[in-house]
Design a protein around this motif. Structure first.
Motif, PDB file in Angstrom:
ATOM      1  N   TYR A 499       0.809  -1.219   0.000  1.00  0.00           N
ATOM      2  CA  TYR A 499       0.000   0.000   0.000  1.00  0.00           C
ATOM      3  C   TYR A 499       0.850   1.282   0.000  1.00  0.00           C
ATOM      4  O   TYR A 499       0.332   2.358   0.266  1.00  0.00           O
ATOM      5  CB  TYR A 499      -0.949   0.009   1.203  1.00  0.00           C
ATOM      6  CG  TYR A 499      -2.023  -1.041   1.087  1.00  0.00           C
ATOM      7  CD1 TYR A 499      -3.133  -0.829   0.277  1.00  0.00           C
ATOM      8  CD2 TYR A 499      -1.923  -2.242   1.782  1.00  0.00           C
ATOM      9  CE1 TYR A 499      -4.122  -1.802   0.164  1.00  0.00           C
ATOM     10  CE2 TYR A 499      -2.901  -3.208   1.689  1.00  0.00           C
ATOM     11  CZ  TYR A 499      -4.002  -2.989   0.867  1.00  0.00           C
ATOM     12  OH  TYR A 499      -4.971  -3.950   0.752  1.00  0.00           O
ATOM     13  N   THR A 500       2.164   1.139  -0.281  1.00  0.00           N
ATOM     14  CA  THR A 500       3.031   2.316  -0.371  1.00  0.00           C
ATOM     15  C   THR A 500       3.387   2.553  -1.837  1.00  0.00           C
ATOM     16  O   THR A 500       3.824   1.619  -2.541  1.00  0.00           O
ATOM     17  CB  THR A 500       4.315   2.090   0.441  1.00  0.00           C
ATOM     18  OG1 THR A 500       3.959   1.895   1.807  1.00  0.00           O
ATOM     19  CG2 THR A 500       5.237   3.305   0.339  1.00  0.00           C
ATOM     20  N   ILE A 539      -0.741   5.062   1.555  1.00  0.00           N
ATOM     21  CA  ILE A 539      -1.946   5.854   1.341  1.00  0.00           C
ATOM     22  C   ILE A 539      -2.677   6.151   2.641  1.00  0.00           C
ATOM     23  O   ILE A 539      -3.513   7.043   2.693  1.00  0.00           O
ATOM     24  CB  ILE A 539      -2.891   5.128   0.369  1.00  0.00           C
ATOM     25  CG1 ILE A 539      -3.281   3.752   0.939  1.00  0.00           C
ATOM     26  CG2 ILE A 539      -2.244   4.970  -1.001  1.00  0.00           C
ATOM     27  CD1 ILE A 539      -4.291   3.012   0.074  1.00  0.00           C
ATOM     28  N   GLY A 540      -2.377   5.388   3.709  1.00  0.00           N
ATOM     29  CA  GLY A 540      -3.019   5.633   4.987  1.00  0.00           C
ATOM     30  C   GLY A 540      -4.398   4.994   5.070  1.00  0.00           C
ATOM     31  O   GLY A 540      -4.933   4.478   4.071  1.00  0.00           O
ATOM     32  N   ILE A 541      -4.947   5.047   6.250  1.00  0.00           N
ATOM     33  CA  ILE A 541      -6.260   4.431   6.511  1.00  0.00           C
ATOM     34  C   ILE A 541      -7.172   5.502   7.077  1.00  0.00           C
ATOM     35  O   ILE A 541      -6.816   6.185   8.053  1.00  0.00           O
ATOM     36  CB  ILE A 541      -6.135   3.267   7.519  1.00  0.00           C
ATOM     37  CG1 ILE A 541      -5.119   2.227   7.009  1.00  0.00           C
ATOM     38  CG2 ILE A 541      -7.476   2.615   7.765  1.00  0.00           C
ATOM     39  CD1 ILE A 541      -4.773   1.180   8.039  1.00  0.00           C
ATOM     40  N   PRO A 542      -8.384   5.657   6.513  1.00  0.00           N
ATOM     41  CA  PRO A 542      -9.313   6.637   7.080  1.00  0.00           C
ATOM     42  C   PRO A 542      -9.655   6.314   8.527  1.00  0.00           C
ATOM     43  O   PRO A 542      -9.676   5.148   8.944  1.00  0.00           O
ATOM     44  CB  PRO A 542     -10.536   6.525   6.163  1.00  0.00           C
ATOM     45  CG  PRO A 542     -10.017   5.952   4.900  1.00  0.00           C
ATOM     46  CD  PRO A 542      -8.888   5.040   5.283  1.00  0.00           C
ATOM     47  N   LYS A 543      -9.920   7.351   9.287  1.00  0.00           N
ATOM     48  CA  LYS A 543     -10.181   7.192  10.722  1.00  0.00           C
ATOM     49  C   LYS A 543     -11.390   6.309  10.983  1.00  0.00           C
ATOM     50  O   LYS A 543     -11.405   5.517  11.946  1.00  0.00           O
ATOM     51  CB  LYS A 543     -10.390   8.567  11.347  1.00  0.00           C
ATOM     52  CG  LYS A 543     -10.483   8.539  12.866  1.00  0.00           C
ATOM     53  CD  LYS A 543     -10.559   9.951  13.425  1.00  0.00           C
ATOM     54  CE  LYS A 543     -10.604   9.937  14.945  1.00  0.00           C
ATOM     55  NZ  LYS A 543     -10.672  11.303  15.511  1.00  0.00           N
ATOM     56  N   GLY A 592      -2.944   9.691   3.388  1.00  0.00           N
ATOM     57  CA  GLY A 592      -1.989  10.398   2.541  1.00  0.00           C
ATOM     58  C   GLY A 592      -0.607  10.506   3.130  1.00  0.00           C
ATOM     59  O   GLY A 592       0.326  10.913   2.429  1.00  0.00           O
ATOM     60  N   ILE A 593      -0.423  10.156   4.401  1.00  0.00           N
ATOM     61  CA  ILE A 593       0.891  10.268   5.048  1.00  0.00           C
ATOM     62  C   ILE A 593       1.474   8.897   5.341  1.00  0.00           C
ATOM     63  O   ILE A 593       2.652   8.640   5.129  1.00  0.00           O
ATOM     64  CB  ILE A 593       0.798  11.116   6.327  1.00  0.00           C
ATOM     65  CG1 ILE A 593       0.381  12.553   5.970  1.00  0.00           C
ATOM     66  CG2 ILE A 593       2.110  11.108   7.093  1.00  0.00           C
ATOM     67  CD1 ILE A 593       0.231  13.457   7.157  1.00  0.00           C
ATOM     68  N   GLY A 594       0.656   7.979   5.822  1.00  0.00           N
ATOM     69  CA  GLY A 594       1.146   6.637   6.107  1.00  0.00           C
ATOM     70  C   GLY A 594       0.521   6.049   7.358  1.00  0.00           C
ATOM     71  O   GLY A 594      -0.323   6.679   8.022  1.00  0.00           O
ATOM     72  N   SER A 595       0.963   4.826   7.673  1.00  0.00           N
ATOM     73  CA  SER A 595       0.423   4.084   8.805  1.00  0.00           C
ATOM     74  C   SER A 595       1.555   3.482   9.611  1.00  0.00           C
ATOM     75  O   SER A 595       2.647   3.216   9.086  1.00  0.00           O
ATOM     76  CB  SER A 595      -0.519   2.970   8.328  1.00  0.00           C
ATOM     77  OG  SER A 595      -1.554   3.496   7.522  1.00  0.00           O
ATOM     78  N   THR A 596       1.272   3.263  10.901  1.00  0.00           N
ATOM     79  CA  THR A 596       2.236   2.599  11.792  1.00  0.00           C
ATOM     80  C   THR A 596       1.503   1.549  12.612  1.00  0.00           C
ATOM     81  O   THR A 596       0.534   1.867  13.327  1.00  0.00           O
ATOM     82  CB  THR A 596       2.901   3.611  12.749  1.00  0.00           C
ATOM     83  OG1 THR A 596       3.592   4.591  11.974  1.00  0.00           O
ATOM     84  CG2 THR A 596       3.882   2.898  13.670  1.00  0.00           C
TER      85      THR A 596
END
Length: 605
Positions: A499-500, A539-543, A592-596
């Protein structure tokens, strides 16, 4: 009890005192009377001796002079011998001679008590106050010749001063003795009263303590009389009550423990509609405290109208009622309600018992199972349909075109691989959820472990020009199943790479935790957990999707997930494997920033 002891002591002392006083009075009077009687007898004997030794008028004595002089001289002479007043009286009561006074001046003694008795009985006695001598005298008169009152009388008078002095000494001794006896009697009576009342005081105090539900009260029984038997009976009763109350308390505690630890809510309502019992689970479900509602009518509870109607219907019809109701306070949940009538002694209606079971989780699991079956069916149907369609196309004549045949066979192969991965993931997840996956825990040296795992994923990252990096503090160890831990890390790294976008970054960081906080230096032996963080610049995950990303078949971007070949079960498998290691997993993400993804594992299993 002290007043009773005082009254008992006073009564005993008064009884003894009155008895002794009465005995003293009787003894004193008896002594006085006996003394006077002895004096009287002695005086009678003296007078008879006098009569035998002297001549009476009409004898030779008349030659001595006039009768007055003769008798007066004789009286004075006899007084020296008898030490008593001597009086000679004629038969007509005229005083013929007296040792102390001139007989001519004295009154007629015919009516004197002792003369009257002597005239009647031969001997007369009287005690009276002498005005002449100003003292009490004992008068004793005897006839000169028995049976002949006209012969005259001789009378002796003796002062009672000695008798009265003797009686005074007797009364003084009696009073002193009585006082001493009173004191001794008071002490003895107090001791006796104390001996009687002290056990009664102990029994009374023990009875009051038992009345106050202090069943350890006992009476120290020393006597073997009726009071001692009463004390023993009270001790036996207290011991029996203590045993019974201990059993009752144990039963109550057991019942309270059972009610408080039940997973179902219990509410008991009597026939009048008052709530008499509410357990802890019912408090949580209904949203009010037992202390506020016990003893109050069920209509006073702030609950929805449907519950009130069900309770009312159960009280009126006295029949079993079962309903499922959605409650919205204190939180939304689905409850299975069972209203059971209570009958006491088999026939008398005593109220209803309301049993509340939270079936929200059960219904949610049923819904998830239905969704799982639907998702599995859908996920399986898609590749099968593709394989079938392209196979039918080839069978209908496209097999003669080599390029189309190769393209279609490649698609059939890819879909078959996807189907195989899907079936494998489903079986894997099923084994993990059913706890049929045995874990082989062993110490793992994390720097080398992470390096090998990253090396495996390097080629996949290189295809997308993604920078794959690691940062692990040296000397870190963890006890885990190495294969399952590698599966967790590789799955998360694969998701990050997938997903990057090209040219992005994926990193893995491992650090020790002390009391839940990151610490520096792997040589510190005090760290109790380790944290594995896998970050990407994807792409990140919506809240709104964050709470559900670990659910089975849940996809944030369904189209992209399918195009990437994902099954939608990877994160669910990761979560279950982490929990089998007694760890936790969480995610932080910004679109849009990423995930951890953050995994915390205990160092020692």
């Amino acid at each position: 009890m002290n007043s009773f002891r005082f009254r008992l002591t006073f009564a005993m002392v008064a009884l003894i005192g009155l008895s002794v006083l009465a005995a003293g009075i009787v003894m004193g009077n008896t002594f006085k009377q006996n003394h006077i009687n002895a004096l009287e007898a002695s005086m009678v004997r003296e007078m008879r001796i006098i009569l035998d030794g002297m001549a009476w008028p009409g004898s030779d004595a008349s030659d001595a002079g006039t009768p007055y002089d003769y008798y007066t001289e004789q009286a004075r002479h006899l007084k020296e011998t008898t030490e008593s007043r001597v009086t000679f009286i004629g038969g007509d009561g005229v005083v013929l001679g007296d040792s102390d006074h001139d007989p001519r001046t004295m009154d007629n003694h015919a009516e004197r008590t002792e003369i009257v008795e002597a005239k009647r009985d031969g001997i007369g006695r009287a005690i009276r106050h002498s005005d002449t001598l100003d003292e009490n005298l004992l008068y004793v008169a005897v006839e000169v010749k028995q049976g002949k009152p006209e012969s005259g009388y001789i009378r002796l008078a003796l002062s009672l001063a000695a008798v009265e002095a003797s009686m005074s000494r007797i009364w003084s001794a009696l009073i002193v003795g009585l006082l001493v006896l009173f004191v001794v009697a008071a002490l003895v009576s107090y001791r006796l009263a104390s001996g009687l009342t002290r056990p009664l005081e102990q029994i009374t105090a023990a009875a009051k303590r038992i009345k106050s539900m202090d069943y350890q009260a006992r009476v120290n029984v020393k006597n073997h009389d009726e009071i001692g038997e009463l004390g023993q009976a009270l001790n036996a009763m207290a011991e029996s009550l203590q045993i019974q109350m201990t059993r009752i308390h144990q039963n109550e505690q057991q019942l309270e423990s059972v009610l408080d630890n039940m997973i179902n809510g219990i509410v008991m309502i009597d026939r009048a509609g008052r709530m008499v019992l509410i357990n802890r689970r019912a408090e949580e479900v209904l949203g009010f405290h037992a202390g506020e509602m016990v003893g109050r009518h069920y209509t006073e509870a702030k609950q929805q109208y449907e519950l009130t109607l069900i309770i009312q219907d159960g009280l009126e019809h006295r029949e079993h009622v079962r309903e499922e109701i959605t409650f919205y306070f204190p939180e939304e949940r689905l409850l299975d309600l069972n209203l059971v009538p209570i009958f006491e002694d088999g026939s008398e209606f005593g109220g209803v018992l309301l049993v509340l079971q939270d079936v929200s989780a059960i219904r949610r699991l049923e819904r998830m199972r239905s969704e799982f079956v639907a998702n599995v069916s859908h996920e399986l149907k898609t590749p099968v349909a593709a394989v079938k369609g392209f196979a039918e196309t080839l069978l209908s004549g496209a097999v003669n075109d080599p390029e189309i045949t190769k393209s279609f066979l490649q698609i059939i192969y890819d879909e078959s691989e996807r189907l195989n991965r899907l079936i494998g993931d489903i079986l894997e997840l099923s084994k993990i959820e059913s706890r049929r996956v045995p874990l082989q825990f062993s110490p793992i040296e994390l720097p080398s472990f992470v390096a090998k795992t990253v090396e495996v994923m390097t080629s996949e990252a290189a295809r997308k020009h993604i920078n794959l990096s690691m940062r692990v503090e040296p000397g870190l160890f963890v006890e885990a199943d190495e294969d399952r831990l590698r599966q967790i890390v590789m799955n998360l790294l694969a998701n990050g790479i997938s997903y990057t976008p090209e040219g992005g970054k994926v990193s893995i960081t491992v650090q020790p935790l002390i009391d839940g906080r990151p610490a520096s230096g792997g040589d510190d032996p005090d760290y109790d957990n380790i944290r594995i963080s896998i970050s990407d610049t994807g792409i990140g995950i919506p809240k709104k999707d964050l709470p559900r990303i670990f659910e089975r078949f849940y996809r944030v971007d369904k189209a992209r997930s399918r195009s990437s070949g994902g099954t939608g079960l990877g994160l669910s498998i990761v979560k279950h494997l982490v929990e089998l290691h007694h760890g936790t997993i969480s995610v932080e993400s910004t679109v849009g920033i990423g995930s951890t993804f953050i995994i915390d594992l205990p160092v020692i299993q």
